[in-house]
Design a protein around this motif. Structure first.
Motif, PDB file in Angstrom:
ATOM      1  N   ASP A 187       0.808  -1.220   0.000  1.00 16.48           N
ATOM      2  CA  ASP A 187       0.000   0.000   0.000  1.00 16.48           C
ATOM      3  C   ASP A 187       0.839   1.267   0.000  1.00 16.48           C
ATOM      4  OD1 ASP A 187      -2.325  -1.487  -0.022  1.00 16.48           O
ATOM      5  OD2 ASP A 187      -2.590  -1.416   2.158  1.00 16.48           O
ATOM      6  N   ASP A 188       2.012   1.233   0.661  1.00 20.39           N
ATOM      7  CA  ASP A 188       2.840   2.445   0.695  1.00 20.39           C
ATOM      8  C   ASP A 188       3.302   2.831  -0.707  1.00 20.39           C
ATOM      9  OD1 ASP A 188       4.483   0.115   0.748  1.00 20.39           O
ATOM     10  OD2 ASP A 188       6.156   1.244   1.614  1.00 20.39           O
ATOM     11  N   ILE A 189       3.628   1.835  -1.514  1.00 19.23           N
ATOM     12  CA  ILE A 189       4.048   2.109  -2.892  1.00 19.23           C
ATOM     13  C   ILE A 189       2.836   2.559  -3.713  1.00 19.23           C
ATOM     14  CG2 ILE A 189       5.089   1.147  -4.985  1.00 19.23           C
ATOM     15  CD1 ILE A 189       7.071   1.408  -2.622  1.00 19.23           C
ATOM     16  N   TYR A 190       1.727   1.861  -3.570  1.00 17.38           N
ATOM     17  CA  TYR A 190       0.499   2.223  -4.292  1.00 17.38           C
ATOM     18  C   TYR A 190       0.108   3.670  -3.996  1.00 17.38           C
ATOM     19  CZ  TYR A 190      -4.318   2.088  -5.949  1.00 17.38           C
ATOM     20  OH  TYR A 190      -5.492   2.367  -6.616  1.00 17.38           O
ATOM     21  N   ASP A 191       0.109   4.029  -2.719  1.00 21.94           N
ATOM     22  CA  ASP A 191      -0.280   5.389  -2.316  1.00 21.94           C
ATOM     23  C   ASP A 191       0.697   6.432  -2.857  1.00 21.94           C
ATOM     24  OD1 ASP A 191      -2.460   4.300  -1.000  1.00 21.94           O
ATOM     25  OD2 ASP A 191      -1.504   4.383   0.984  1.00 21.94           O
ATOM     26  N   ARG A 192       1.971   6.159  -2.714  1.00 27.56           N
ATOM     27  CA  ARG A 192       2.967   7.123  -3.168  1.00 27.56           C
ATOM     28  C   ARG A 192       2.859   7.368  -4.672  1.00 27.56           C
ATOM     29  NH1 ARG A 192       8.929   5.193  -3.104  1.00 27.56           N
ATOM     30  NH2 ARG A 192       8.263   4.387  -5.098  1.00 27.56           N
ATOM     31  N   GLU A 193       2.613   6.296  -5.421  1.00 25.96           N
ATOM     32  CA  GLU A 193       2.538   6.391  -6.884  1.00 25.96           C
ATOM     33  C   GLU A 193       1.126   6.720  -7.371  1.00 25.96           C
ATOM     34  OE1 GLU A 193       5.285   6.131  -8.835  1.00 25.96           O
ATOM     35  OE2 GLU A 193       6.544   5.746  -7.078  1.00 25.96           O
ATOM     36  N   LYS A 194       0.203   6.905  -6.426  1.00 25.79           N
ATOM     37  CA  LYS A 194      -1.197   7.207  -6.749  1.00 25.79           C
ATOM     38  C   LYS A 194      -1.823   6.133  -7.657  1.00 25.79           C
ATOM     39  CE  LYS A 194      -0.512  12.171  -6.160  1.00 25.79           C
ATOM     40  NZ  LYS A 194       0.777  12.082  -5.499  1.00 25.79           N
ATOM     41  N   GLY A 195      -1.383   4.883  -7.434  1.00 30.52           N
ATOM     42  CA  GLY A 195      -1.941   3.757  -8.172  1.00 30.52           C
ATOM     43  C   GLY A 195      -1.592   3.718  -9.647  1.00 30.52           C
ATOM     44  N   MET A 196      -0.591   4.486 -10.053  1.00 34.82           N
ATOM     45  CA  MET A 196      -0.210   4.562 -11.466  1.00 34.82           C
ATOM     46  C   MET A 196       1.150   3.888 -11.678  1.00 34.82           C
ATOM     47  SD  MET A 196      -2.772   6.302 -12.670  1.00 34.82           S
ATOM     48  CE  MET A 196      -2.445   7.207 -14.161  1.00 34.82           C
ATOM     49  N   LEU A 197       1.222   3.067 -12.726  1.00 31.86           N
ATOM     50  CA  LEU A 197       2.486   2.423 -13.094  1.00 31.86           C
ATOM     51  C   LEU A 197       2.987   3.002 -14.418  1.00 31.86           C
ATOM     52  CD1 LEU A 197       2.156  -1.415 -12.403  1.00 31.86           C
ATOM     53  CD2 LEU A 197       3.949   0.107 -11.607  1.00 31.86           C
ATOM     54  N   PRO A 198       4.307   3.216 -14.521  1.00 31.08           N
ATOM     55  CA  PRO A 198       4.852   3.647 -15.813  1.00 31.08           C
ATOM     56  C   PRO A 198       4.868   2.459 -16.774  1.00 31.08           C
ATOM     57  CG  PRO A 198       6.620   3.336 -14.224  1.00 31.08           C
ATOM     58  CD  PRO A 198       5.333   3.102 -13.493  1.00 31.08           C
ATOM     59  N   VAL A 199       4.298   2.661 -17.960  1.00 29.02           N
ATOM     60  CA  VAL A 199       4.156   1.585 -18.929  1.00 29.02           C
ATOM     61  C   VAL A 199       4.723   2.012 -20.276  1.00 29.02           C
ATOM     62  CG1 VAL A 199       2.488   0.198 -20.238  1.00 29.02           C
ATOM     63  CG2 VAL A 199       2.124   0.615 -17.796  1.00 29.02           C
ATOM     64  N   SER A 200       5.512   1.116 -20.840  1.00 28.80           N
ATOM     65  CA  SER A 200       5.991   1.245 -22.203  1.00 28.80           C
ATOM     66  C   SER A 200       5.169   0.263 -23.022  1.00 28.80           C
ATOM     67  CB  SER A 200       7.482   0.896 -22.244  1.00 28.80           C
ATOM     68  OG  SER A 200       7.989   1.020 -23.531  1.00 28.80           O
ATOM     69  N   VAL A 201       4.463   0.748 -24.032  1.00 25.37           N
ATOM     70  CA  VAL A 201       3.519  -0.079 -24.775  1.00 25.37           C
ATOM     71  C   VAL A 201       4.152  -0.599 -26.063  1.00 25.37           C
ATOM     72  CG1 VAL A 201       1.260  -0.120 -25.923  1.00 25.37           C
ATOM     73  CG2 VAL A 201       1.578   1.235 -23.837  1.00 25.37           C
ATOM     74  N   ILE A 202       3.965  -1.912 -26.288  1.00 27.86           N
ATOM     75  CA  ILE A 202       4.354  -2.516 -27.562  1.00 27.86           C
ATOM     76  C   ILE A 202       3.100  -3.126 -28.180  1.00 27.86           C
ATOM     77  CG2 ILE A 202       6.751  -2.951 -26.889  1.00 27.86           C
ATOM     78  CD1 ILE A 202       5.999  -5.905 -26.500  1.00 27.86           C
ATOM     79  N   GLN A 203       2.996  -3.058 -29.476  1.00 25.93           N
ATOM     80  CA  GLN A 203       1.871  -3.663 -30.193  1.00 25.93           C
ATOM     81  C   GLN A 203       2.430  -4.809 -31.018  1.00 25.93           C
ATOM     82  OE1 GLN A 203      -0.672  -1.867 -28.232  1.00 25.93           O
ATOM     83  NE2 GLN A 203      -1.602  -2.878 -29.956  1.00 25.93           N
ATOM     84  N   LYS A 204       2.310  -6.015 -30.480  1.00 31.55           N
ATOM     85  CA  LYS A 204       2.833  -7.204 -31.152  1.00 31.55           C
ATOM     86  C   LYS A 204       1.831  -8.334 -31.009  1.00 31.55           C
ATOM     87  CE  LYS A 204       7.726  -6.266 -30.539  1.00 31.55           C
ATOM     88  NZ  LYS A 204       9.014  -6.902 -30.353  1.00 31.55           N
TER      89      LYS A 204
END
Length: 176
Positions: free
Chosen positions: A76-93
């Motif tokens: 939860d500490d990580i979730y809260d700090r990051e506001k529930g957002m993950l950095p994502v690099s998108v690939i279309q394959k």
């Protein structure tokens, strides 16, 4: 058009829209998971996770970064700090290319569960991928592919293999 690596288009995605893939053979032991948590806690997310965007379901399927995803899901500490957002690099394959990407990412870092790896080889074979394709895209030699196929125990994986005639069955002889 000039090629641009996906990492230059990192997007913040709500973790609720991110789903694990069903084929990742990578496993991380508890001490390493604790270390990953500490790393993310102290350094933040320094690498995006890699996902495929499934527009039909409006969700992101993880190609690489499952354990970084797990850290946010379980802490939860990580979730809260990051506001529930993950950095994502998108690939279309396509799915076979995503499987190959997952394996390449994992093999560059560590070890794999053998049973899960054999299932990946089986699935790629069922998708019509040859041993040569698997070898090229997953960085395996033919002996490794053969061993992984043998683990699954499926004769279908060997249907296109030419076998030598090392022995010949004896003719039926009648008892005197």
């Amino acid at each position: 058009m000039e090629y641009k690596s996906p990492v230059y288009n990192v997007v913040a995605v709500p973790i609720e829209k991110i789903k694990p893939n069903t084929y990742n053979p990578n496993a991380v032991a508890p001490p390493e998971m604790k270390l990953l948590y500490e790393s993310i806690k102290l350094d933040g997310y320094t690498m995006p996770i890699v996902c495929y965007y499934d527009k039909d379901n409006d969700e992101y399927i993880i190609v690489d970064g499952f354990h970084r995803y797990r850290i946010m899901k379980e802490h939860d500490d990580i979730y809260d700090r990051e506001k529930g957002m993950l950095p994502v690099s998108v690939i279309q394959k396509s799915i076979d290319q995503r499987m190959a990407s997952t394996i390449r990412h994992n093999r560059a870092r560590g070890s794999h569960d053998v049973d899960l790896m054999s299932n990946i080889v089986k699935e790629l074979h069922e998708l019509g991928r040859s041993d040569a394709w698997i070898s090229k895209h997953l960085g395996m030699d033919r002996d490794e592919i053969l061993r992984l196929k043998q683990i699954t125990g499926l004769a279908a994986l060997f249907k296109d293999i030419q076998f030598g005639k090392a022995w010949k069955p004896a003719e039926n002889e009648e008892d005197d």
